[in-house]
Design an enzyme around this catalytic site. Structure first.
Site, PDB file in Angstrom:
ATOM      1  N   GLU A  32      21.778 -33.891  16.318  1.00 39.15           N
ATOM      2  CA  GLU A  32      21.444 -33.259  15.119  1.00 39.15           C
ATOM      3  C   GLU A  32      22.839 -33.096  14.181  1.00 39.15           C
ATOM      4  O   GLU A  32      23.683 -32.824  14.734  1.00 39.15           O
ATOM      5  CB  GLU A  32      21.132 -31.551  15.373  1.00 39.15           C
ATOM      6  N   ARG A  34      24.812 -31.845  11.815  1.00 39.30           N
ATOM      7  CA  ARG A  34      25.383 -30.537  11.037  1.00 39.30           C
ATOM      8  C   ARG A  34      26.029 -30.811   9.760  1.00 39.30           C
ATOM      9  O   ARG A  34      27.200 -30.618   9.877  1.00 39.30           O
ATOM     10  CB  ARG A  34      25.822 -29.481  12.069  1.00 39.30           C
ATOM     11  N   GLN A 224      24.034 -21.618  23.854  1.00 43.50           N
ATOM     12  CA  GLN A 224      23.805 -23.004  24.082  1.00 43.50           C
ATOM     13  C   GLN A 224      24.529 -23.508  25.609  1.00 43.50           C
ATOM     14  O   GLN A 224      25.572 -23.341  25.519  1.00 43.50           O
ATOM     15  CB  GLN A 224      24.087 -24.108  22.801  1.00 43.50           C
ATOM     16  N   SER A 256      27.816 -16.177  39.096  1.00 43.70           N
ATOM     17  CA  SER A 256      26.874 -16.783  40.415  1.00 43.70           C
ATOM     18  C   SER A 256      27.171 -18.353  40.698  1.00 43.70           C
ATOM     19  O   SER A 256      26.765 -19.262  40.021  1.00 43.70           O
ATOM     20  CB  SER A 256      25.731 -16.290  40.253  1.00 43.70           C
ATOM     21  N   THR A 308      20.899  -9.572  43.312  1.00 46.56           N
ATOM     22  CA  THR A 308      22.221  -9.229  43.580  1.00 46.56           C
ATOM     23  C   THR A 308      22.502  -7.950  42.904  1.00 46.56           C
ATOM     24  O   THR A 308      21.498  -7.222  42.016  1.00 46.56           O
ATOM     25  CB  THR A 308      23.169 -10.452  43.433  1.00 46.56           C
ATOM     26  N   LYS A 312      19.632  -4.598  44.139  1.00 49.94           N
ATOM     27  CA  LYS A 312      18.940  -4.793  45.577  1.00 49.94           C
ATOM     28  C   LYS A 312      18.154  -3.599  45.775  1.00 49.94           C
ATOM     29  O   LYS A 312      17.058  -3.768  46.736  1.00 49.94           O
ATOM     30  CB  LYS A 312      20.004  -4.945  46.343  1.00 49.94           C
ATOM     31  N   ASP A 360      20.781 -11.470  53.695  1.00 48.02           N
ATOM     32  CA  ASP A 360      22.360 -11.196  53.755  1.00 48.02           C
ATOM     33  C   ASP A 360      22.760 -10.964  55.448  1.00 48.02           C
ATOM     34  O   ASP A 360      23.561 -11.665  55.800  1.00 48.02           O
ATOM     35  CB  ASP A 360      22.876  -9.903  53.217  1.00 48.02           C
ATOM     36  N   ALA A 392      27.950  -4.901  52.361  1.00 47.84           N
ATOM     37  CA  ALA A 392      27.946  -5.955  53.452  1.00 47.84           C
ATOM     38  C   ALA A 392      27.923  -5.643  54.809  1.00 47.84           C
ATOM     39  O   ALA A 392      27.382  -5.951  55.683  1.00 47.84           O
ATOM     40  CB  ALA A 392      29.095  -6.917  53.120  1.00 47.84           C
ATOM     41  N   MET A 450      40.844 -10.738  49.781  1.00 51.78           N
ATOM     42  CA  MET A 450      39.993 -11.443  49.012  1.00 51.78           C
ATOM     43  C   MET A 450      41.116 -12.123  47.929  1.00 51.78           C
ATOM     44  O   MET A 450      41.957 -11.063  47.119  1.00 51.78           O
ATOM     45  CB  MET A 450      38.998 -10.616  48.424  1.00 51.78           C
TER      46      MET A 450
HETATM   47  P1  NAP Z   1      31.721  -2.745  48.926  1.00 48.18           P
HETATM   48  O1  NAP Z   1      30.471  -1.979  49.166  1.00 48.18           O
HETATM   49  O2  NAP Z   1      32.717  -2.189  47.941  1.00 48.18           O
HETATM   50  O3  NAP Z   1      32.821  -2.164  50.424  1.00 48.18           O
HETATM   51  C1  NAP Z   1      34.158  -2.390  50.228  1.00 48.18           C
HETATM   52  C2  NAP Z   1      34.816  -2.172  51.534  1.00 48.18           C
HETATM   53  O4  NAP Z   1      36.034  -2.616  51.804  1.00 48.18           O
HETATM   54  C3  NAP Z   1      34.576  -0.784  51.893  1.00 48.18           C
HETATM   55  O5  NAP Z   1      34.388  -0.510  53.383  1.00 48.18           O
HETATM   56  C4  NAP Z   1      36.139  -0.248  51.456  1.00 48.18           C
HETATM   57  O6  NAP Z   1      36.579   0.738  52.208  1.00 48.18           O
HETATM   58  C5  NAP Z   1      36.698  -1.282  52.096  1.00 48.18           C
HETATM   59  N1  NAP Z   1      38.102  -1.433  51.280  1.00 48.18           N
HETATM   60  C6  NAP Z   1      38.339  -2.058  50.115  1.00 48.18           C
HETATM   61  N2  NAP Z   1      39.504  -2.032  49.932  1.00 48.18           N
HETATM   62  C7  NAP Z   1      40.337  -1.564  50.838  1.00 48.18           C
HETATM   63  C8  NAP Z   1      41.702  -1.380  51.236  1.00 48.18           C
HETATM   64  N3  NAP Z   1      42.561  -1.851  50.318  1.00 48.18           N
HETATM   65  N4  NAP Z   1      41.807  -0.892  52.472  1.00 48.18           N
HETATM   66  C9  NAP Z   1      40.938  -0.526  53.261  1.00 48.18           C
HETATM   67  N5  NAP Z   1      39.580  -0.781  52.982  1.00 48.18           N
HETATM   68  C10 NAP Z   1      39.185  -1.313  51.817  1.00 48.18           C
HETATM   69  O7  NAP Z   1      31.804  -4.272  49.069  1.00 48.18           O
HETATM   70  P2  NAP Z   1      30.855  -4.975  49.844  1.00 48.18           P
HETATM   71  O8  NAP Z   1      29.841  -5.484  48.954  1.00 48.18           O
HETATM   72  O9  NAP Z   1      30.447  -4.527  51.271  1.00 48.18           O
HETATM   73  O10 NAP Z   1      31.803  -6.306  50.144  1.00 48.18           O
HETATM   74  C11 NAP Z   1      32.669  -6.344  51.073  1.00 48.18           C
HETATM   75  C12 NAP Z   1      33.431  -7.651  51.293  1.00 48.18           C
HETATM   76  O11 NAP Z   1      32.015  -8.632  51.881  1.00 48.18           O
HETATM   77  C13 NAP Z   1      33.918  -8.488  50.002  1.00 48.18           C
HETATM   78  O12 NAP Z   1      34.914  -8.891  50.108  1.00 48.18           O
HETATM   79  C14 NAP Z   1      32.766  -9.879  49.888  1.00 48.18           C
HETATM   80  O13 NAP Z   1      33.465 -10.692  49.189  1.00 48.18           O
HETATM   81  C15 NAP Z   1      32.058 -10.219  51.156  1.00 48.18           C
HETATM   82  N6  NAP Z   1      30.682 -10.157  51.254  1.00 48.18           N
HETATM   83  C16 NAP Z   1      30.583 -11.752  51.586  1.00 48.18           C
HETATM   84  C17 NAP Z   1      29.264 -12.145  51.378  1.00 48.18           C
HETATM   85  C18 NAP Z   1      29.054 -13.653  51.995  1.00 48.18           C
HETATM   86  O14 NAP Z   1      28.020 -14.114  51.825  1.00 48.18           O
HETATM   87  N7  NAP Z   1      30.024 -14.095  52.599  1.00 48.18           N
HETATM   88  C19 NAP Z   1      28.150 -11.438  51.066  1.00 48.18           C
HETATM   89  C20 NAP Z   1      28.454 -10.060  50.630  1.00 48.18           C
HETATM   90  C21 NAP Z   1      29.960  -9.764  50.666  1.00 48.18           C
HETATM   91  P3  NAP Z   1      36.297   2.244  51.590  1.00 48.18           P
HETATM   92  O15 NAP Z   1      34.935   2.863  52.236  1.00 48.18           O
HETATM   93  O16 NAP Z   1      37.257   3.321  52.433  1.00 48.18           O
HETATM   94  O17 NAP Z   1      36.401   2.129  50.032  1.00 48.18           O
END
Ligand code: NAP
Length: 534
Positions: A32, A34, A224, A256, A308, A312, A360, A392, A450
């Site tokens: 196109e 423009r 787009q 994603s 996601t 969920k 998961d 997780a 991370m």
């Molecule tokens: P979430 O629900 O937010 O949970 C985070 C967890 O990390 C909680 O237990 C939290 O503790 C802890 N945490 C965070 N910062 C911290 C720190 N500075 N010191 C101590 N503990 C800490 O997250 P999620 O969805 O479970 O994900 C957690 C991890 O799993 C992520 O890194 C993600 O990349 C990984 N993951 C991987 C996959 C895969 O396919 N490989 C899939 C899903 C998730 P508190 O309860 O005290 O806050």
């Protein structure tokens, strides 16, 4: 067949000519021009541009879009019409003209109508008229009427482009496209991120064309996609009328990696499917009206979705309300990440069957089992220490307990660990005691380590023992500090990519009934992570 059309938005003729060649090299079926982006509107400039366009093997649209319809032209209307006439007579295949401006002036209708030979004298006009209408605020509720008004004019093609505020707007646009395309060549576009579904599926539903930009930053309208993305990522050339539709539902969802993984896997397996990012706002009603709306239109051929954050729990509720099947462990975890749709025979989709799964935990268990392979150990009765008690962790603890493992949880917030342990029959110990943990397997489910906090680790190095299997769910970076230290200590290590691939592979199996190309999936994830961190 629906064409892939690249809008050329250069400010100079030289740039437009370079872009013409680039569009051809990128595989554009159409371009196109423009003219409203051009700074030089002299006759010489237009003639030389059209001479260059004549060498383009595909078809050429000439457009000089008004500012009021999202373009750059805010000059004199008669000059604009003369410019379009000149470019048209110099060899355009289509002229795009705005419906409102067409309706406003009999003089314009006469001039543009003459160039486009819409006098009814010929079946094979040398130039065709595209009458277009744009709405940059919303997708009107009466799309069929708007398109019918456009079709009431003697245009060869009708075009409607509206901003999609929700993915359901894009689905409505596809509805309107299907109806309109039966009687007139139609272009029906949904703008902005929620509209991606209509841009890609334009080919499935027989639009005349969809637009794709030459490269990022050169879009002529919001949302787009790039031509490279369209052809390589979404496999434009493989989309057919009967292609099955899948996607990842989330908010946000643009980051994603799932579209890259799944589309590449469908290609490798020869599966007739396309996988799209589906941005759905958090409320349940948004989720239910999108998914329910697609199922109510069996011609959409929606067969499954990855689901996601933040949807969920919404998925479980949706499937429960439709009396579908919920995998028992997904129900116990309280979250599902995979929707499977089995079509029925009713025209309104009311007898389609839906099912929800949690892949998961499955992905994590598969990753762990392949990591344990050859160690002579099994998950049944293994002592597993899990660090973290978030989403997780919940899925992994459920899977581990289900497999017979003895699980001890450590979490910074003790209350969350205690609750999770109680829900699944695990033991919770204080976070501070993790450096004395006794376990065969250690799983990190915290986000510590991370990117960008790559120097963090959830476990002191001294707590690692040679005979441990260490699994880190964090996948960016692939080798976290925890995994590096564990590897150097001689532990067997499993990275987060293995889990990521494991959950995607389980979805692939549910949807296609075939084994997933897991090596390819891993290659795609590693490549995507590399691109992101570059
Ligand atoms: P979430 O629900 O937010 O949970 C985070 C967890 O990390 C909680 O237990 C939290 O503790 C802890 N945490 C965070 N910062 C911290 C720190 N500075 N010191 C101590 N503990 C800490 O997250 P999620 O969805 O479970 O994900 C957690 C991890 O799993 C992520 O890194 C993600 O990349 C990984 N993951 C991987 C996959 C895969 O396919 N490989 C899939 C899903 C998730 P508190 O309860 O005290 O806050």
């Amino acid at each position: 067949m629906t064409k892939l059309c690249v809008p050329l938005t250069g400010a100079t003729c030289e740039r437009m000519m370079e872009d013409l060649q680039a569009a051809q090299a990128a595989g554009a079926d159409m371009v196109e021009l423009r003219l409203d982006y051009l700074h030089d509107h002299s006759e010489l400039a237009i003639r030389s541009l059209m001479a260059a366009a004549d060498r383009f093997p595909g078809e050429v649209i000439v457009t000089c879009r008004l500012a009021s319809e999202g373009g750059h032209w805010d000059g004199d209307e008669s000059q604009r019409v003369s410019l379009i006439e000149l470019a048209g007579l110099c060899g355009a295949d289509y002229i795009d003209f705005e419906y409102e401006a067409w309706r406003r002036s009999a003089n314009v209708r006469q001039k543009i109508g003459l160039v486009c030979e819409i006098d009814g004298q010929t079946d094979r006009p040398r130039r065709r008229l595209i009458l277009s209408k744009h709405d940059f605020e919303r997708t009107p509720t009466n799309l069929d009427t708007v398109l019918a008004d456009l079709r009431a004019e003697p245009a060869h093609v009708v075009k409607l482009a509206c901003k999609a505020n929700r993915a359901t707007d894009a689905v409505r646009m596809l509805d309107a496209l299907r109806v309109s395309a039966r009687t007139r060549p139609t272009i029906a576009l949904a703008m902005d991120e929620p509209g991606i579904v209509a841009r890609v599926l334009a080919r499935k539903f027989g639009a005349l064309l969809t637009f794709a930009s030459l490269e990022a930053g050169r879009e002529s309208a919001p949302g787009q996609l790039g031509i490279e993305q369209m052809r390589s990522l979404y496999r434009w050339d493989a989309i057919l009328e009967d292609t099955f539709v899948y996607g990842v539902i989330g908010c946000p969802v643009a980051h994603s990696m799932s579209p890259a993984i799944m589309n590449a896997s469908f290609a490798a397996a020869g599966h007739n499917g396309v996988y799209l990012p589906l941005r759905i706002e958090p409320p349940y009603d948004d989720f239910a009206s999108f998914v329910g709306g697609c199922i109510a239109r069996p011609w959409m051929d929606l067969r499954g979705c990855s689901v996601t954050i933040p949807h969920k729990e919404n998925l479980l509720r949706f499937v429960a309300e439709r009396e579908g099947d919920i995998e028992p462990l997904a129900a116990r975890i309280g979250a599902a990440n995979t929707l499977h749709v089995e079509p029925g025979s009713h025209e309104d989709g009311s007898d389609a069957r839906v099912a929800a799964y949690n892949t998961d935990y499955r992905g994590a268990m598969d990753a762990l089992l392949s990591g344990l392979n050859g160690t002579g150990r099994d998950l049944a009765d293994a002592a597993v220490a899990v660090l973290g008690a978030g989403g997780a962790s919940r899925a992994i603890v459920a899977g581990l307990v289900d497999a017979g493992a003895r699980v001890t949880l450590y979490n910074r917030t003790a209350q969350r660990a205690a609750q999770l342990a109680e829900d699944f029959g695990a033991t919770a110990l204080p976070w501070e005691q993790r450096d004395r943990l006794q376990a065969d397997v250690v799983v990190n489910c915290t986000s510590m380590g991370m990117w960008p906090d790559v120097d963090d680790s959830p476990l002191p190095e001294a707590a690692l023992r040679t005979d441990m299997v260490v699994f880190d769910t964090v996948y960016n970076p692939i080798e976290t500090r925890l995994l590096r230290e564990a590897r150097l200590r001689g532990c067997r290590v499993i990275d987060g990519v293995a889990m990521f691939v494991g959950q995607a592979a389980a979805q692939f199996r549910l949807w296609t009934g075939r084994a997933a190309p897991t090596n390819l999936m891993r290659e795609v994830v590693v490549r995507e992570l590399g691109n992101r961190n570059a």
